[in-house]
Design a protein around this motif. Structure first.
Motif, PDB file in Angstrom:
ATOM      1  N   ASP A   1      50.331 -46.014 -24.779  1.00  0.00           N
ATOM      2  CA  ASP A   1      51.428 -45.489 -23.942  1.00  0.00           C
ATOM      3  C   ASP A   1      50.978 -44.083 -23.552  1.00  0.00           C
ATOM      4  N   ILE A   2      50.442 -44.003 -22.333  1.00  0.00           N
ATOM      5  CA  ILE A   2      49.668 -42.816 -21.957  1.00  0.00           C
ATOM      6  C   ILE A   2      50.299 -42.105 -20.763  1.00  0.00           C
ATOM      7  N   PRO A   3      50.715 -40.863 -20.967  1.00  0.00           N
ATOM      8  CA  PRO A   3      51.213 -40.100 -19.818  1.00  0.00           C
ATOM      9  C   PRO A   3      50.028 -39.563 -19.016  1.00  0.00           C
ATOM     10  N   LEU A   4      50.134 -39.630 -17.704  1.00  0.00           N
ATOM     11  CA  LEU A   4      49.072 -39.081 -16.845  1.00  0.00           C
ATOM     12  C   LEU A   4      49.727 -38.224 -15.779  1.00  0.00           C
TER      13      LEU A   4
ATOM     14  N   VAL B   1      47.469 -51.440 -21.649  1.00  0.00           N
ATOM     15  CA  VAL B   1      47.776 -50.017 -21.695  1.00  0.00           C
ATOM     16  C   VAL B   1      48.845 -49.706 -20.654  1.00  0.00           C
ATOM     17  N   ARG B   2      49.810 -48.927 -21.097  1.00  0.00           N
ATOM     18  CA  ARG B   2      50.876 -48.481 -20.192  1.00  0.00           C
ATOM     19  C   ARG B   2      50.559 -47.044 -19.784  1.00  0.00           C
ATOM     20  N   PHE B   3      50.485 -46.822 -18.490  1.00  0.00           N
ATOM     21  CA  PHE B   3      50.297 -45.458 -17.997  1.00  0.00           C
ATOM     22  C   PHE B   3      51.596 -45.010 -17.349  1.00  0.00           C
ATOM     23  N   ARG B   4      52.056 -43.856 -17.761  1.00  0.00           N
ATOM     24  CA  ARG B   4      53.230 -43.259 -17.114  1.00  0.00           C
ATOM     25  C   ARG B   4      52.676 -42.173 -16.204  1.00  0.00           C
TER      26      ARG B   4
END
Ligand code: C2O
Ligand code: CU
Ligand code: CU
Length: 472
Positions: free
Chosen positions: A191-194, A242-245
């Motif tokens: 769970d990755i903030p970008l 993978v979840r990208f925010r």
């Protein structure tokens, strides 16, 4: 289909939207040579903001301050940051949480801290009326009362917002609920903030801000892309899913994002929350202030670039080796986001234009002492937003409203893309386009602490393309 849609619309500067076979991972758009070699690094993940539990409250503290950071080898750059040198920690809370946030301003200038995407009362919203003078602390307290979403915080002072954000003041504000567990949700792992930002550096490595009339009128755009504050970093995936925010935290640049190899992914949420069902696509458009959540399935031993199809630049590399198995993405993620239209819905008109170096909404420049609209609490309305193309400057405007989530109903011009069909708080209005959004406000904002609506091109906002409204 989206490919055709993208090509059709001229707003993004036709020719720039070539979607050809761009497969050279080495061909980064980031022009490194003039300023030295950028530091090759793994994707930095903003730390989670710590909190103290006091009775039923979670208490966070943020501090804006000056710093320095090395973006290039043997170079240090003056920056601003929150609790650090550049950007800020991620505030992560659950729906229903009661929170307090102490925001201390250790910059040598006024600031404010706005919770972009949060449904909180005007007095807690952090707009230009909640100014924080140097070395003062502002401590709003509120209850989180909205669905899971990816929001963010940034300053909102009258005429230095663009500069302060550019220098590095902003961070993620994540809200979770039961539905977010249907998606990958291990922060920093799957769970990755970008946050995507563009910057310009001078030869000594300092950040350059507004040097020309063009920068001022079109908004400040840079030629070097930062992901979470790093130039072309590498994300090493450990799990298949993978979840990208993704947040467009740039001042003015619009991105058409995808992967360099055209692979598909699932869009699972937009500004104001998660979708009911994943939407499969290979490209999304993201204008300043907008967020999108995607879930990507990787395979082992891959090397892929997150790619901007407008500037034709690789923004980040994803490298995989062996991947831990992930479950399938469920077909239903969350309750649908709906706003039931009330009868005799009021229509409000917002006409965005630029004239003689000023940004205007309905021919008026922002004035902190004028309330432009008075909205009724809990009653749905239609806001009809138009980007006026008869004026000299033809350009798109990402229009944002505080204190709410809305639904885009129709847009004259481009279609509403599948990734724009959920809860939104920012909508891109291309030159000459008109969009209708349905909105309802559940929180109050009085005359002393009104909400803002504005163009999220931060330089346009600062030229006056902003208005204020009350909700009561
Ligand atoms: Cu992201 Cu009025 O702001
Ligand atoms: Cu906002
Ligand atoms: Cu604008």
């Amino acid at each position: 289909m989206i490919r055709r849609e993208f090509i059709k619309q001229g707003v993004l500067g036709g020719g720039a939207l070539m979607l050809g076979s761009y497969t050279q991972l080495s061909a980064y758009g980031n022009k490194q040579p003039q300023r030295g070699i950028f530091i090759d690094q793994d994707l930095p993940i903003p730390p989670l903001a710590e909190y103290k539990r006091v009775a039923s409250k979670k208490e966070f503290s943020l501090e804006t301050k000056e710093g320095t950071k090395s973006f290039f080898e043997n170079t240090s750059t003056k920056t601003f940051g929150v609790n650090g040198d550049f950007l800020g920690p991620t505030i992560k809370v659950n729906n229903g949480d009661e929170i307090k946030i102490d925001v201390k301003n250790s910059l040598n200038e006024d600031t404010s801290m706005h919770w972009h995407g949060l449904h909180v009362e005007g007095k807690d919203d952090g707009g230009p009326h909640q100014l924080i003078n140097p070395y003062r602390t502002w401590s709003p307290e509120f209850k989180i009362d909205q669905r899971a979403c990816t929001a963010w915080y940034h300053p909102h002072q009258m005429d230095r917002t663009g500069y302060q954000v550019y220098m590095g003041v902003s961070g993620f504000f994540l809200i979770d609920d039961e539905s977010s567990k249907n998606l990958p949700h291990e922060y920093g792992i799957d769970d990755i903030p970008l946050v995507i930002q563009d910057r310009r550096f001078d030869n000594s490595g300092e950040l350059e801000y507004i040097l020309s009339m063009h920068d001022k009128m079109m908004g400040m755009r840079g030629d070097t892309f930062l992901i979470n504050g790093a130039i072309a970093p590498t994300f090493k995936a450990k799990k298949e899913l993978v979840r990208f925010r993704i947040l467009n935290g740039s001042n003015a640049r619009i991105y058409a994002l995808g992967f360099h190899n055209g692979m598909e992914f699932d869009v699972v949420g937009s500004d104001g929350g998660l979708f009911q069902k994943p939407q499969r696509t290979s490209k999304i458009l993201l204008s300043p202030g907008e967020r999108i959540e995607i879930v990507v399935r990787f395979e082992k031993n891959q090397e892929i670039a997150l790619f901007d199809y407008i500037s034709r630049s690789s923004l980040m590399k994803v490298a995989t080796k062996n991947l831990e198995k992930s479950p399938y993405l469920p077909e239903e993620i969350a309750e649908p986001f709906e706003i039931v239209g009330s009868k005799d819905e009021k229509i409000r008109y917002f006409d965005l234009s630029m004239r003689r170096g000023a940004g205007l909404i309905n021919n008026k420049k922002m004035d902190m002492s004028r309330i432009d609209e008075e909205v009724e609490l809990g009653k749905s309305e239609i806001w009809r937003i138009r980007s006026n193309q008869r004026m000299m400057m033809r350009m798109p405007h990402p229009f944002h409203m505080h204190g709410c989530s809305f639904l885009i109903l129709r847009r004259d011009g481009r279609p509403i893309y599948s990734f724009e069909k959920g809860a939104k708080d920012t909508v891109l209005i291309g030159s000459g386009e008109v969009a209708d959004v349905r909105v309802i406000f559940h929180k109050k904002a009085d005359r002393d602490n009104p909400y803002m609506y504005h163009c999220h091109n931060l330089e346009h906002k600062e030229l006056g393309m902003m208005g204020q409204f009350t909700v009561g």
